[in-house]
Motif scaffolding. Structure first.
Motif, short mmCIF file in Angstrom:
data_model
loop_
_atom_site.label_atom_id
_atom_site.label_comp_id
_atom_site.label_asym_id
_atom_site.label_seq_id
_atom_site.Cartn_x
_atom_site.Cartn_y
_atom_site.Cartn_z
N ARG A 1 0.83 -1.21 0.00
CA ARG A 1 0.00 0.00 0.00
C ARG A 1 0.85 1.26 0.00
N ASN A 2 1.87 1.25 0.86
CA ASN A 2 2.72 2.44 0.95
C ASN A 2 3.99 2.34 0.11
N LYS A 3 4.27 1.15 -0.40
CA LYS A 3 5.48 0.96 -1.21
C LYS A 3 5.13 0.19 -2.47
N PRO A 4 4.28 0.79 -3.33
CA PRO A 4 3.75 0.05 -4.48
C PRO A 4 4.80 -0.34 -5.52
N ASP A 5 6.00 0.28 -5.46
CA ASP A 5 7.00 0.00 -6.50
C ASP A 5 7.80 -1.28 -6.25
N ILE A 6 7.64 -1.86 -5.07
CA ILE A 6 8.48 -3.02 -4.74
C ILE A 6 8.20 -4.21 -5.65
N SER A 7 6.93 -4.51 -5.88
CA SER A 7 6.58 -5.59 -6.79
C SER A 7 5.61 -5.07 -7.84
N THR A 8 5.79 -5.48 -9.10
CA THR A 8 4.83 -5.08 -10.13
C THR A 8 3.56 -5.92 -9.99
N LYS A 9 2.47 -5.45 -10.61
CA LYS A 9 1.20 -6.18 -10.59
C LYS A 9 1.40 -7.59 -11.15
N GLU A 10 2.23 -7.65 -12.20
CA GLU A 10 2.55 -8.93 -12.86
C GLU A 10 3.23 -9.89 -11.88
N GLU A 11 4.19 -9.37 -11.12
CA GLU A 11 4.91 -10.21 -10.16
C GLU A 11 3.97 -10.74 -9.07
N VAL A 12 3.06 -9.86 -8.62
CA VAL A 12 2.11 -10.26 -7.59
C VAL A 12 1.21 -11.37 -8.14
N ALA B 1 0.44 -16.30 3.80
CA ALA B 1 1.51 -15.67 4.60
C ALA B 1 2.81 -15.61 3.81
N LEU B 2 3.07 -16.66 3.07
CA LEU B 2 4.28 -16.73 2.24
C LEU B 2 4.24 -15.67 1.14
N ALA B 3 3.07 -15.57 0.46
CA ALA B 3 2.93 -14.58 -0.62
C ALA B 3 3.07 -13.16 -0.08
N ARG B 4 2.43 -12.91 1.05
CA ARG B 4 2.44 -11.56 1.63
C ARG B 4 3.87 -11.10 1.93
N THR B 5 4.68 -12.03 2.40
CA THR B 5 6.06 -11.67 2.73
C THR B 5 6.92 -11.56 1.48
N MET B 6 6.72 -12.49 0.54
CA MET B 6 7.57 -12.50 -0.65
C MET B 6 7.36 -11.30 -1.56
N VAL B 7 6.12 -10.76 -1.63
CA VAL B 7 5.90 -9.59 -2.50
C VAL B 7 6.72 -8.39 -2.03
N MET B 8 7.13 -8.40 -0.77
CA MET B 8 7.89 -7.26 -0.24
C MET B 8 9.39 -7.34 -0.53
N LYS B 9 9.83 -8.49 -1.10
CA LYS B 9 11.25 -8.69 -1.43
C LYS B 9 12.19 -8.18 -0.34
N PRO B 10 12.09 -8.72 0.84
CA PRO B 10 12.92 -8.23 1.94
C PRO B 10 14.40 -8.54 1.72
N LYS B 11 15.27 -7.81 2.45
CA LYS B 11 16.72 -8.05 2.35
C LYS B 11 17.04 -9.45 2.83
N ILE B 12 16.37 -9.82 3.90
CA ILE B 12 16.50 -11.19 4.39
C ILE B 12 15.09 -11.72 4.62
N LEU B 13 14.83 -12.89 4.07
CA LEU B 13 13.53 -13.53 4.25
C LEU B 13 13.65 -14.60 5.32
#
Ligand SMILES: Nc1ncnc2c1ncn2[C@@H]1O[C@H](COP(=O)(O)OP(=O)(O)OP(=O)(O)O)[C@@H](O)[C@H]1O
Ligand SMILES: [Mg+2]
Length: 259
Positions: A99-110, A139-151
């Motif tokens: 919501r606040n960081k829409p550029d992290i994943s594209t719609k396609e990636e989601v 839960a897995l999808a929600r975390t992965m769309v954010m592409k964290p430095k460490i998952l």
């Protein structure tokens, strides 16, 4: 690189982690493997920043993170109990962080991730309408769309069934390698740990029993715990499967060799 230096943690006089030293390289997939209560979740929580160590240091790319709050560390976790938002539907849960960081994943990636995790037909459902395995995938999808430095993943596959488990294992591997994402996965299943990760951290009673590549652990177990607890489980499983297919172990191995 993530570095833990002499991490110690006790709860009410009980030592949970007793001097953990380790280095994890960028882009590496590491499993933390050990029996229930050995301190796996505590170790993840310390890295994430929701639990403080009694002593020791956590260093990421040269920066001391020991006293940095969770939100400044840029790591992200899939909790053992999912921690989803019950009042939001599946799609809103998955995209919450965007919501606040829409550029992290594209719609396609989601969309890709949703399809891969088999969640497309569940997107408008409420969390309470899902099975345990479906919640885990959200839960897995929600975390992965954010592409964290460490998952960080706490038993992410435990409620999944065979086929989807294998495909999600592959997906975690692909994403980790594609995005050069450091991934730390807690599991109590030796097979999962050894087939999924670059290196496996075996913990017993708050100490590192062995930290190494799967082949190294299989071929050169460093102590009795690794030999008896980890390798024996795998041998029993292997024999059970061989027996199930109606062969003895020796014959099956010869068959594999000649085919
Ligand atoms: N907040 C807490 N307060 C007191 N004791 C705790 C707390 N969190 C964990 N412990 C204790 O620390 C030990 C390690 O717990 P932890 O949750 O890290 O184990 P684990 O390896 O993740 O186990 P499991 O495989 O069952 O999830 C356990 O003995 C547990 O009872
Ligand atoms: Mg745990």
């Amino acid at each position: 690189m993530l570095k833990l230096e002499n991490i110690k943690k006790s709860y009410d006089q009980t030592v949970v982690l007793d001097g953990i030293n380790l280095e994890i390289q960028d882009g590496e997939i590491v499993s933390i493997l050990g029996p229930s209560g050995c301190g796996k979740t505590t170790l993840l929580n310390l890295i994430l920043g929701i639990t403080d160590a009694d002593s020791g240091k956590i260093i990421y790319n040269g920066e001391d993170m020991t006293n940095l709050p969770m939100e400044k560390r840029g790591f992200n976790i899939v909790f053992q109990d999912y921690a989803l938002f019950p009042n939001l539907n599946v799609y809103k849960n998955i995209t919450y962080g965007l919501r606040n960081k829409p550029d992290i994943s594209t719609k396609e990636e989601v969309k890709d991730l949703i399809n891969l995790l088999g969640l497309r037909e569940h997107l408008s459902k409420k969390i309470e309408q899902l099975s345990g395995g479906q919640k885990q995938r959200v839960a897995l999808a929600r975390t992965m769309v954010m592409k964290p430095k460490i998952l960080l993943l706490d038993e992410p596959l435990s409620a999944l069934d065979g086929v989807i488990k294998e495909s999600i294992k592959d997906r975690i591997k692909t994403i980790a390698k594609e995005y050069h994402l450091t991934t730390i996965i807690v599991t109590h299943d030796p097979e999962e740990a050894l087939t999924l990760s670059d290196r496996v951290l075996i913990v017993n009673e708050g100490k590192i029993a062995q930290f190494g590549e799967p082949e190294k652990i299989i071929n050169e177990p460093e102590n009795e715990f690794v030999e008896k607890f980890i390798l024996n489980q795998l041998r029993i499983k292997k024999n059970n499967i061989f027996n199930l297919f109606g062969g003895n172990e020796g014959k099956m191995e010869r068959d594999i060799l000649v085919s």
